[in-house]
Scaffold this motif. Structure first.
Motif, PDB file in Angstrom:
ATOM      1  N   LYS A 276       0.879  -1.173   0.000  1.00 53.35           N
ATOM      2  CA  LYS A 276       0.000   0.000   0.000  1.00 53.35           C
ATOM      3  C   LYS A 276       0.917   1.223   0.000  1.00 53.35           C
ATOM      4  CE  LYS A 276      -4.061   2.211   1.494  1.00 53.35           C
ATOM      5  NZ  LYS A 276      -3.894   3.097   0.345  1.00 53.35           N
ATOM      6  N   ALA A 277       1.023   1.868  -1.173  1.00 53.24           N
ATOM      7  CA  ALA A 277       1.925   3.014  -1.284  1.00 53.24           C
ATOM      8  C   ALA A 277       1.351   4.224  -0.557  1.00 53.24           C
ATOM      9  CB  ALA A 277       2.167   3.347  -2.749  1.00 53.24           C
ATOM     10  N   LEU A 278       2.253   5.058  -0.060  1.00 53.04           N
ATOM     11  CA  LEU A 278       1.854   6.335   0.537  1.00 53.04           C
ATOM     12  C   LEU A 278       2.203   7.468  -0.407  1.00 53.04           C
ATOM     13  CD1 LEU A 278       1.084   8.251   2.948  1.00 53.04           C
ATOM     14  CD2 LEU A 278       3.468   8.066   3.653  1.00 53.04           C
ATOM     15  N   LYS A 279       3.334   7.300  -1.093  1.00 52.78           N
ATOM     16  CA  LYS A 279       3.836   8.351  -1.979  1.00 52.78           C
ATOM     17  C   LYS A 279       4.501   7.671  -3.170  1.00 52.78           C
ATOM     18  CE  LYS A 279       8.339   8.923   0.424  1.00 52.78           C
ATOM     19  NZ  LYS A 279       8.640   7.539   0.645  1.00 52.78           N
ATOM     20  N   SER A 280       4.829   8.438  -4.204  1.00 52.89           N
ATOM     21  CA  SER A 280       5.423   7.780  -5.375  1.00 52.89           C
ATOM     22  C   SER A 280       6.898   8.107  -5.537  1.00 52.89           C
ATOM     23  CB  SER A 280       4.641   8.134  -6.642  1.00 52.89           C
ATOM     24  OG  SER A 280       4.628   9.524  -6.817  1.00 52.89           O
ATOM     25  N   PHE A 281       7.515   8.861  -4.623  1.00 52.31           N
ATOM     26  CA  PHE A 281       8.959   9.097  -4.735  1.00 52.31           C
ATOM     27  C   PHE A 281       9.694   8.305  -3.643  1.00 52.31           C
ATOM     28  CE2 PHE A 281       7.095  12.464  -2.157  1.00 52.31           C
ATOM     29  CZ  PHE A 281       7.902  12.504  -1.044  1.00 52.31           C
ATOM     30  N   GLY A 282      10.995   8.160  -3.831  1.00 52.26           N
ATOM     31  CA  GLY A 282      11.799   7.416  -2.858  1.00 52.26           C
ATOM     32  C   GLY A 282      12.066   5.988  -3.296  1.00 52.26           C
ATOM     33  N   GLY A 283      11.193   5.445  -4.152  1.00 52.93           N
ATOM     34  CA  GLY A 283      11.370   4.067  -4.607  1.00 52.93           C
ATOM     35  C   GLY A 283      12.706   3.873  -5.318  1.00 52.93           C
ATOM     36  N   GLY A 284      13.064   4.838  -6.151  1.00 51.57           N
ATOM     37  CA  GLY A 284      14.299   4.715  -6.945  1.00 51.57           C
ATOM     38  C   GLY A 284      15.535   4.595  -6.064  1.00 51.57           C
ATOM     39  N   ASP A 285      15.545   5.312  -4.957  1.00 45.63           N
ATOM     40  CA  ASP A 285      16.730   5.289  -4.088  1.00 45.63           C
ATOM     41  C   ASP A 285      16.779   4.004  -3.251  1.00 45.63           C
ATOM     42  OD1 ASP A 285      17.266   7.738  -5.150  1.00 45.63           O
ATOM     43  OD2 ASP A 285      16.365   8.851  -3.496  1.00 45.63           O
ATOM     44  N   GLY A 286      15.607   3.539  -2.810  1.00 42.74           N
ATOM     45  CA  GLY A 286      15.563   2.248  -2.114  1.00 42.74           C
ATOM     46  C   GLY A 286      16.017   1.139  -3.060  1.00 42.74           C
ATOM     47  N   TYR A 287      15.519   1.210  -4.271  1.00 46.26           N
ATOM     48  CA  TYR A 287      15.876   0.218  -5.301  1.00 46.26           C
ATOM     49  C   TYR A 287      17.381   0.212  -5.533  1.00 46.26           C
ATOM     50  CZ  TYR A 287      15.614  -1.919 -10.017  1.00 46.26           C
ATOM     51  OH  TYR A 287      15.771  -2.725 -11.124  1.00 46.26           O
ATOM     52  N   ALA A 288      17.954   1.408  -5.759  1.00 45.69           N
ATOM     53  CA  ALA A 288      19.383   1.484  -6.099  1.00 45.69           C
ATOM     54  C   ALA A 288      20.237   0.924  -4.970  1.00 45.69           C
ATOM     55  CB  ALA A 288      19.779   2.929  -6.396  1.00 45.69           C
ATOM     56  N   SER A 289      19.939   1.324  -3.722  1.00 49.12           N
ATOM     57  CA  SER A 289      20.803   0.880  -2.636  1.00 49.12           C
ATOM     58  C   SER A 289      20.744  -0.634  -2.472  1.00 49.12           C
ATOM     59  CB  SER A 289      20.466   1.601  -1.325  1.00 49.12           C
ATOM     60  OG  SER A 289      19.107   1.516  -1.046  1.00 49.12           O
ATOM     61  N   ALA A 290      19.565  -1.211  -2.537  1.00 50.46           N
ATOM     62  CA  ALA A 290      19.459  -2.661  -2.323  1.00 50.46           C
ATOM     63  C   ALA A 290      19.990  -3.445  -3.527  1.00 50.46           C
ATOM     64  CB  ALA A 290      18.010  -3.038  -2.018  1.00 50.46           C
ATOM     65  N   PHE A 291      19.756  -2.951  -4.727  1.00 53.80           N
ATOM     66  CA  PHE A 291      20.289  -3.615  -5.928  1.00 53.80           C
ATOM     67  C   PHE A 291      21.828  -3.624  -5.882  1.00 53.80           C
ATOM     68  CE2 PHE A 291      21.961  -3.252 -10.281  1.00 53.80           C
ATOM     69  CZ  PHE A 291      21.477  -4.432 -10.834  1.00 53.80           C
ATOM     70  N   LEU A 292      22.413  -2.474  -5.534  1.00 55.52           N
ATOM     71  CA  LEU A 292      23.882  -2.384  -5.484  1.00 55.52           C
ATOM     72  C   LEU A 292      24.438  -3.249  -4.352  1.00 55.52           C
ATOM     73  CD1 LEU A 292      24.395   1.428  -6.221  1.00 55.52           C
ATOM     74  CD2 LEU A 292      24.573  -0.499  -7.820  1.00 55.52           C
ATOM     75  N   TYR A 293      23.687  -3.343  -3.263  1.00 53.01           N
ATOM     76  CA  TYR A 293      24.095  -4.244  -2.167  1.00 53.01           C
ATOM     77  C   TYR A 293      24.260  -5.669  -2.723  1.00 53.01           C
ATOM     78  CZ  TYR A 293      23.705  -7.236   1.944  1.00 53.01           C
ATOM     79  OH  TYR A 293      23.926  -8.205   2.893  1.00 53.01           O
ATOM     80  N   GLY A 294      23.273  -6.111  -3.477  1.00 55.78           N
ATOM     81  CA  GLY A 294      23.329  -7.456  -4.071  1.00 55.78           C
ATOM     82  C   GLY A 294      24.555  -7.618  -4.971  1.00 55.78           C
ATOM     83  N   LEU A 295      24.870  -6.578  -5.743  1.00 55.75           N
ATOM     84  CA  LEU A 295      26.058  -6.658  -6.615  1.00 55.75           C
ATOM     85  C   LEU A 295      27.332  -6.808  -5.789  1.00 55.75           C
ATOM     86  CD1 LEU A 295      25.654  -3.972  -9.456  1.00 55.75           C
ATOM     87  CD2 LEU A 295      25.069  -6.410  -9.493  1.00 55.75           C
ATOM     88  N   PHE A 296      27.445  -6.005  -4.708  1.00 55.94           N
ATOM     89  CA  PHE A 296      28.636  -6.119  -3.851  1.00 55.94           C
ATOM     90  C   PHE A 296      28.732  -7.516  -3.237  1.00 55.94           C
ATOM     91  CE2 PHE A 296      28.487  -1.337  -3.442  1.00 55.94           C
ATOM     92  CZ  PHE A 296      29.732  -1.109  -4.027  1.00 55.94           C
ATOM     93  N   GLU A 297      27.575  -8.114  -2.955  1.00 56.84           N
ATOM     94  CA  GLU A 297      27.575  -9.456  -2.351  1.00 56.84           C
ATOM     95  C   GLU A 297      27.838 -10.549  -3.385  1.00 56.84           C
ATOM     96  OE1 GLU A 297      26.742 -10.340   1.257  1.00 56.84           O
ATOM     97  OE2 GLU A 297      27.774  -8.427   1.050  1.00 56.84           O
ATOM     98  N   GLY A 298      27.863 -10.178  -4.672  1.00 55.94           N
ATOM     99  CA  GLY A 298      28.111 -11.171  -5.724  1.00 55.94           C
ATOM    100  C   GLY A 298      26.910 -12.057  -6.006  1.00 55.94           C
ATOM    101  N   TRP A 299      25.717 -11.538  -5.739  1.00 55.76           N
ATOM    102  CA  TRP A 299      24.496 -12.334  -5.929  1.00 55.76           C
ATOM    103  C   TRP A 299      24.151 -12.493  -7.415  1.00 55.76           C
ATOM    104  CZ3 TRP A 299      20.409  -9.909  -2.075  1.00 55.76           C
ATOM    105  CH2 TRP A 299      20.803 -10.181  -0.757  1.00 55.76           C
ATOM    106  N   GLU A 300      23.288 -13.487  -7.673  1.00 52.82           N
ATOM    107  CA  GLU A 300      22.673 -13.620  -9.002  1.00 52.82           C
ATOM    108  C   GLU A 300      21.834 -12.380  -9.280  1.00 52.82           C
ATOM    109  OE1 GLU A 300      23.090 -16.073 -11.188  1.00 52.82           O
ATOM    110  OE2 GLU A 300      24.481 -17.039  -9.792  1.00 52.82           O
ATOM    111  N   MET A 301      21.726 -12.045 -10.582  1.00 51.12           N
ATOM    112  CA  MET A 301      21.022 -10.809 -10.954  1.00 51.12           C
ATOM    113  C   MET A 301      19.577 -10.767 -10.445  1.00 51.12           C
ATOM    114  SD  MET A 301      21.628  -7.950 -12.376  1.00 51.12           S
ATOM    115  CE  MET A 301      23.300  -8.518 -12.375  1.00 51.12           C
ATOM    116  N   MET A 302      18.860 -11.914 -10.523  1.00 48.68           N
ATOM    117  CA  MET A 302      17.456 -11.895 -10.073  1.00 48.68           C
ATOM    118  C   MET A 302      17.355 -11.610  -8.577  1.00 48.68           C
ATOM    119  SD  MET A 302      15.243 -11.914 -12.375  1.00 48.68           S
ATOM    120  CE  MET A 302      13.787 -11.910 -11.362  1.00 48.68           C
ATOM    121  N   ASP A 303      18.337 -12.069  -7.819  1.00 43.60           N
ATOM    122  CA  ASP A 303      18.308 -11.809  -6.375  1.00 43.60           C
ATOM    123  C   ASP A 303      18.594 -10.337  -6.086  1.00 43.60           C
ATOM    124  OD1 ASP A 303      17.691 -14.458  -5.846  1.00 43.60           O
ATOM    125  OD2 ASP A 303      19.792 -15.051  -5.806  1.00 43.60           O
ATOM    126  N   CYS A 304      19.503  -9.740  -6.863  1.00 40.63           N
ATOM    127  CA  CYS A 304      19.773  -8.291  -6.716  1.00 40.63           C
ATOM    128  C   CYS A 304      18.497  -7.500  -7.013  1.00 40.63           C
ATOM    129  CB  CYS A 304      20.854  -7.819  -7.696  1.00 40.63           C
ATOM    130  SG  CYS A 304      22.440  -8.610  -7.504  1.00 40.63           S
TER     131      CYS A 304
END
Ligand SMILES: Nc1ncnc2c1ncn2[C@@H]1O[C@H](COP(=O)(O)OP(=O)(O)O)[C@@H](O)[C@H]1O
Ligand SMILES: O=C(O)C[C@@H](O)[C@H](O)C(=O)COP(=O)(O)O
Length: 338
Positions: A265-293
């Motif tokens: 249930k969204a409250l607002k439509s901004f902020g998603g991009g930054d949450g996405y970027a930080s967690a996606f990049l975390y997965g890359l640093f961890e060497g995860w499979e792309m789908m897990d990132c």
């Protein structure tokens, strides 16, 4: 498959370059900005949010920035210190330039807008002299936030950081991060965005942001054409975001991986991009499979659009994992992947 080689000996995971600013989000939301009377203050600025996000996920970040020499400059620097972000390369402006202020309007869960005050702006005062090779060599990767390219001297500082990163075998992440403020015209946007994209290992952006980047090269590309083009210039991963429709990561071995938002249930439509970027990049640093990132990125993005703040609501790994597990229990294993 590991698309990027990180030097595990380097003490910092990611060094970010760009703005640290302040968000004022209405507490009396679902009203126009004119009607809202009470605002909550947060540290903001897309790269600042990403740094906080990665820190909360357990990664060590450093930051190249200029902030105002006043109480707001103290506020953001102390906030970063408390989050464990290295502030040794955050310097004060010397001529009275001020931190950016962003007032947000939350009209409904999918209608938000932002109003930025960015005249005489501190972050664009970042100077070539602020960028040093010794620091860049401490980072496993460098992230350039595209808004830092909008004007001099920050533009040259960002280009210098990219040049040093290339020389020191430091992978470059480019978050296109388009904000109309401070840019003079669309030609400059296309010139500087494409210059950095051509030197980047990972590029993150929306379709609109890639269109701006490619305007002088070949307008009207499809996502697949965009990916092939930047991979031809050295990019290993090209991520293209389509808001609520989801996003796709194109990898340099010719594969592509798509993810949808996790139901929330969204409250607002901004902020998603930054949450996405930080967690996606975390997965890359961890060497995860792309789908897990992508899964972690998309889940963090969903948590962010459901939250009032951006930086302050960046989740821990445990929180994102618990959210994913809950969604899978409720909606099935393939939630977000189908
Ligand atoms: N209403 C929503 N519900 C759940 N997730 C969302 C919603 N809107 C955006 N997202 C997530 O946030 C991500 C980034 O959003 P997008 O609008 O593409 O980028 P940005 O926030 O950088 O403009 C999306 O890929 C998606 O995962
Ligand atoms: O980027 C800014 O300067 C403002 C942000 O702090 C703001 O909260 C925001 O718009 C986040 O944007 P997004 O994650 O790209 O949607």
């Amino acid at each position: 498959m590991n698309y990027l080689q990180f030097d595990r000996e380097r003490p910092l995971d990611l060094i970010l370059l760009g703005r640290v600013a302040i968000d004022f989000n209405p507490l009396d939301y679902f009203k126009t900005l004119a009607q809202s009377e009470t605002f909550k203050k947060y540290v903001g600025g897309s790269p600042a949010n990403i740094a906080v996000g990665l820190s909360r996920l357990g990664k060590k970040c450093g930051f190249f920035a200029r902030v105002s020499d006043d109480r707001f400059g103290d506020y953001v620097t102390e906030y970063f210190d408390n989050e464990g972000i290295d502030t040794s390369r955050i310097r004060r402006c010397e001529n009275g330039e001020k931190l950016g202020l962003t007032f947000t309007e939350i009209l409904s869960e999918n209608e938000s807008s932002i109003l930025m005050y960015r005249n005489d702006i501190a972050d664009l005062q970042l100077d070539v002299q602020d960028i040093d090779e010794a620091y860049i060599k401490q980072g496993k990767a460098l992230l350039i936030s595209g808004t830092a390219l909008a004007a001099s001297p920050s533009r040259e500082a960002a280009l210098k950081a990219v040049a040093i990163a290339k020389r020191t075998h430091t992978p470059v992440f480019f978050d296109i991060d388009y904000r109309p403020y401070n840019w003079k015209n669309s030609d400059e946007i296309a010139i500087y965005y494409s210059m950095v994209a051509a030197q980047s290992d990972v590029i993150l952006g929306s379709r609109e942001e890639y269109d701006l980047t490619e305007a002088l090269i070949e307008p009207g590309r499809t996502d697949a054409q965009t990916a092939v083009y930047w991979q031809g210039r050295g990019a290993k991963i090209v991520v293209i975001k389509h808001g609520k429709q989801g996003s796709t990561a194109y990898t340099c071995d010719g594969n592509s991986y798509s993810i949808k938002p996790f139901p929330v249930k969204a409250l607002k439509s901004f902020g998603g991009g930054d949450g996405y970027a930080s967690a996606f990049l975390y997965g890359l640093f961890e060497g995860w499979e792309m789908m897990d990132c992508l899964e972690l990125g998309s889940a963090s993005a969903s948590l962010l659009v459901a939250s009032h703040g951006c930086s302050a609501d960046m989740p821990s790994v445990e929180k994102v994992r618990a959210f994913i597990a809950q969604c899978k229990k409720e909606y099935g294993e393939m939630v977000a992947r189908s």
